[in-house]
Design a protein around this motif. Structure first.
Motif, PDB file in Angstrom:
ATOM      1  N   ARG A 165      -4.739  -8.997  26.938  1.00 34.84           N
ATOM      2  CA  ARG A 165      -4.063  -7.888  26.142  1.00 34.84           C
ATOM      3  C   ARG A 165      -3.637  -6.578  26.925  1.00 34.84           C
ATOM      4  O   ARG A 165      -2.577  -6.282  27.183  1.00 34.84           O
ATOM      5  CB  ARG A 165      -4.634  -7.546  24.849  1.00 34.84           C
ATOM      6  CG  ARG A 165      -4.758  -8.506  23.824  1.00 34.84           C
ATOM      7  CD  ARG A 165      -5.547  -7.974  22.627  1.00 34.84           C
ATOM      8  NE  ARG A 165      -4.778  -7.000  22.024  1.00 34.84           N
ATOM      9  CZ  ARG A 165      -3.969  -7.415  21.115  1.00 34.84           C
ATOM     10  NH1 ARG A 165      -3.591  -8.715  20.872  1.00 34.84           N
ATOM     11  NH2 ARG A 165      -3.245  -6.395  20.647  1.00 34.84           N
ATOM     12  N   HIS A 174       3.543  -8.090  21.261  1.00 37.07           N
ATOM     13  CA  HIS A 174       2.368  -8.852  20.759  1.00 37.07           C
ATOM     14  C   HIS A 174       1.209  -8.214  21.524  1.00 37.07           C
ATOM     15  O   HIS A 174       0.066  -7.835  20.782  1.00 37.07           O
ATOM     16  CB  HIS A 174       2.308 -10.408  21.260  1.00 37.07           C
ATOM     17  CG  HIS A 174       0.933 -11.094  20.912  1.00 37.07           C
ATOM     18  ND1 HIS A 174      -0.083 -11.032  21.918  1.00 37.07           N
ATOM     19  CD2 HIS A 174       0.755 -11.875  20.028  1.00 37.07           C
ATOM     20  CE1 HIS A 174      -1.223 -11.758  21.428  1.00 37.07           C
ATOM     21  NE2 HIS A 174      -0.553 -12.173  20.110  1.00 37.07           N
ATOM     22  N   SER A 191      -0.148 -15.775  17.612  1.00 40.39           N
ATOM     23  CA  SER A 191      -0.411 -16.440  18.760  1.00 40.39           C
ATOM     24  C   SER A 191       0.100 -17.869  18.762  1.00 40.39           C
ATOM     25  O   SER A 191       0.720 -18.452  19.826  1.00 40.39           O
ATOM     26  CB  SER A 191      -1.919 -16.926  19.078  1.00 40.39           C
ATOM     27  OG  SER A 191      -2.597 -15.829  18.818  1.00 40.39           O
ATOM     28  N   ALA A 212       2.858 -17.277  26.552  1.00 44.43           N
ATOM     29  CA  ALA A 212       1.860 -16.877  25.919  1.00 44.43           C
ATOM     30  C   ALA A 212       0.886 -16.006  26.649  1.00 44.43           C
ATOM     31  O   ALA A 212       0.475 -14.963  26.309  1.00 44.43           O
ATOM     32  CB  ALA A 212       1.267 -17.975  24.837  1.00 44.43           C
ATOM     33  N   VAL A 252      -1.818 -13.390  25.338  1.00 46.77           N
ATOM     34  CA  VAL A 252      -2.356 -14.160  24.508  1.00 46.77           C
ATOM     35  C   VAL A 252      -3.540 -14.926  25.370  1.00 46.77           C
ATOM     36  O   VAL A 252      -3.483 -15.313  26.485  1.00 46.77           O
ATOM     37  CB  VAL A 252      -1.848 -15.411  23.998  1.00 46.77           C
ATOM     38  CG1 VAL A 252      -2.642 -16.660  23.094  1.00 46.77           C
ATOM     39  CG2 VAL A 252      -0.457 -14.887  22.874  1.00 46.77           C
ATOM     40  N   ALA A 276      -6.902 -19.275  21.835  1.00 48.89           N
ATOM     41  CA  ALA A 276      -6.118 -19.683  20.924  1.00 48.89           C
ATOM     42  C   ALA A 276      -6.101 -21.021  20.675  1.00 48.89           C
ATOM     43  O   ALA A 276      -5.816 -21.682  19.563  1.00 48.89           O
ATOM     44  CB  ALA A 276      -4.674 -18.876  21.120  1.00 48.89           C
TER      45      ALA A 276
END
Lengths: 266, 353
Positions: A78, A108, B238, B249, B254, B259
């Motif tokens: 992240r 995100h 996710s 992703a 992510v 995930a």
């Protein structure tokens, strides 16, 4: 140095030992803040792998990648994604997301696990769509767009991440001449007006020559040369990279180096 | 930081678009709408049957329970079955959503990866060979089907992670399909040793049946369902990115390996909970997610809760149909869902191509 790979190596299938592929071997690159760097080399030379290493999507087997002096390996996915965004060669979602939904996925890394995007996130996404000239497509299904529109939406999604670095993997590979120029102009504008740091892998030597101030030339997982575009992009280097005889000179009207291939050697 | 100003590509000022509904509004409306539907279906379904009863009388506290026939039919005979339908419908529907996103394949079902075949083999072994086997208070068929589901899940996971720690979706699909047909072959082999009564029981189990006979089986499956839903809650954004692509992703922040593991195990646990309670009821895991996507779009943050609620309502309604359409004869609910799901599945395929 802003983004730097220091003697990184990466081997696919290293874990299993079945047909291991040395994709990147002892590579060091240094990316200046605000620069637009081109990554050039033949198929399978390790461009895409190097981009993934620079993005922290792959972790190097040896060596390290540092952003602002901090090792990417010590940061969470992240944290890296808030600062480094990637535009892949092609993006094929499994479901019919709308353009604005695709763009909003860029938020995100900025949202908590149970956090939904708010008005600020939406504003950022719309501004990114506007910057790539796709705001009028916001409610359309991504799958119904043309190749050029899709690529611009994916760039918008990367911009929605509000990154400091944008890594692009052959952003013009499947596009016609008109869209190639359009994407090229968009990247130059983003680089100049917003001082975005960009690294672009590409097969298009003329696009690289027209856009990039710096080039990194790779072959067989190693860096052959890197530096100022006008200094490193020579006919000798094209021969060494691709085994192709080429005429490399500054085009009078274009005002940048152009590469005209003349024939294959051997 | 790449900052963006508010001008369009050609330099004209961007008119800030008014988005008709935010994700928060859509999520709230979806939960309210599908939630009302699910609750209404579960409350009304027990009233319908061969003996009509009144909700007012069933809930009337002035009549003692042992004299209140309506209350007995409502709470003892019909409510466990309706709640089983709700639990199974919602777990299978959400497991379908998760597998479809994770495998990037809209035609995946909760049974694609072999969980249900493992459960069926477990149940079959106990039905055919387990005549004398007892596990005290635990009923043997659900326990055996759960064990079979767990074994199949572990097998597929081991196959798909042998070459590194990230799940390979192509290996997952291949392993699942192979395991499904292999286990089906073993089930046939086991059936060869069965007598008529055992085969009848086995076939009825495989058709799927929500007549669980009381609240105890429900309470046994509930913890698994709760664990699965707790894991689902962490997944939706996710799943959006995984369904776009692994690299995409990862690039958006992510942790793909984590995930995928979470998605695989949560959906497997949900499927195991449903199948061990009611047998492998087909088509719920594909019909409900697709209907939901047609109604509310494809964002998993909305599709997942909507499928949980709509799945409950859908299976309870199918079971109501199964109980009443040929009354007094009951049609197995798996036949009803297949009658609705089969044509729907074909329609999806035709529409795609």
């Amino acid at each position: 140095m802003f983004l730097a790979a220091d003697r990184v190596s990466y081997t696919y299938n290293r874990r299993t030992g079945v047909e291991p592929v040395n994709a990147v071997c002892d590579v060091s690159v240094r990316i200046q803040r605000g620069s637009l760097t081109g990554l050039i080399g033949p198929n399978g030379c390790g461009k895409t792998t190097l981009l993934k290493l620079l993005a922290g999507v792959l972790a190097p087997d040896s060596g390290l990648v540092a952003l602002d002096g901090r090792d990417l390996a010590g940061m969470s996915r992240r944290t890296v994604a808030r600062r480094v965004a990637v535009v892949p060669q092609e993006t094929h979602p499994a479901f019919e997301y709308s353009v604005i939904e695709m763009a909003l996925m860029g938020r995100h890394p900025h949202l908590g696990p149970f956090q939904l995007e708010g008005p600020d996130d939406l504003a950022i996404a719309y501004e990114a769509l506007a910057a790539t000239g796709t705001a009028q497509l916001a409610e359309r299904s991504y799958m119904t767009l043309s190749g050029g529109e899709k690529q611009r939406v994916v760039i918008a999604s990367a911009l929605t991440q509000t990154p400091e670095v944008l890594l692009l993997d052959e952003p013009t590979a499947s596009l016609d001449l008109g869209f190639q120029i359009e994407i090229g102009l968009l990247l130059r504008r983003l680089n100049q007006e917003r001082s975005a740091t960009m690294v672009m892998a590409t097969h298009d030597l003329n696009l690289a020559a027209s856009l990039c101030d710096t080039l990194v030339l790779m072959r067989n997982g190693r860096v052959l040369a890197s530096g100022n575009t006008r200094e490193v992009l020579t006919s000798a280097m094209v021969r060494q990279l691709y085994d192709v005889e080429a005429d490399v000179r500054v085009h009078e009207l274009a005002g940048h180096l152009t590469v005209v291939p003349l024939g294959r050697i051997g | 930081m790449i900052t963006l100003d508010s001008t369009d590509a050609d330099g004209t000022p961007l008119k800030r678009r008014v988005v008709s509904s935010s994700i928060r509004g859509r999520l709230a409306a979806t939960i309210a709408g599908f939630g009302t539907l699910a609750i209404a279906t579960c409350a009304l379904a027990p009233l319908v049957g061969t003996t009509p009863i009144s909700l007012a009388r069933a809930l009337d506290p002035s009549i003692p329970f042992d004299q209140n026939v309506d209350a007995q039919i409502f709470f003892v005979a019909r409510l466990p079955r309706v709640l089983a339908g709700a639990l199974v419908g919602s777990t299978l529907a959400t497991a379908g959503v998760v597998f479809q996103a994770m495998l990037r394949n809209p035609l995946a079902t909760p049974f694609t990866l072999g969980v249900s075949a493992g459960a069926s083999l477990g149940a079959m072994l106990v039905i055919v060979f387990g005549g004398v086997l007892t596990l005290g208070p635990i009923s043997t068929v659900p326990a055996a089907s759960l064990a079979g589901a767990a074994a199949a899940t572990a097998m597929v996971y081991w196959l798909a992670t042998r070459h590194g720690h990230a799940l390979s979706t192509s290996v997952l699909l291949l392993a699942g399909v192979t395991l499904n047909s292999f286990l089906s072959a073993i089930i046939m082999f086991v059936q060869y040793f069965a007598d008529f009564a055992q085969i009848y029981r086995a076939v009825r189990w495989i058709m799927g049946d929500l007549d669980v006979g009381g609240f105890d089986p429900l309470l046994a499956s509930l913890p698994l369902a709760i664990v699965a839903f707790a894991m689902f809650a962490l997944l939706p954004s996710s799943l959006n990115l995984l369904s776009v692509g692994k690299d995409a992703a990862a690039a958006r922040g992510v942790d793909v390996a984590r995930a995928q593991r979470l998605a695989f195990f949560s959906a497997s646990v949900a499927t195991a909970a449903a199948v061990s309670l009611a047998g492998p009821i087909g088509f719920i895991g594909i019909v409900v997610p697709h209907l939901v996507r047609l109604l509310v779009g494809v964002d998993h943050r909305i599709v997942l809760p909507a499928s949980a609620l709509f799945g409950a309502a859908f299976l309870v309604a199918c079971d109501l149909l199964a109980r009443t359409i040929l009354a007094p004869v009951e049609v197995p609910v798996g036949v009803v869902t297949a009658m609705i799901g089969g044509p729907f599945f074909l329609w999806l395929l035709v529409r795609k191509s």
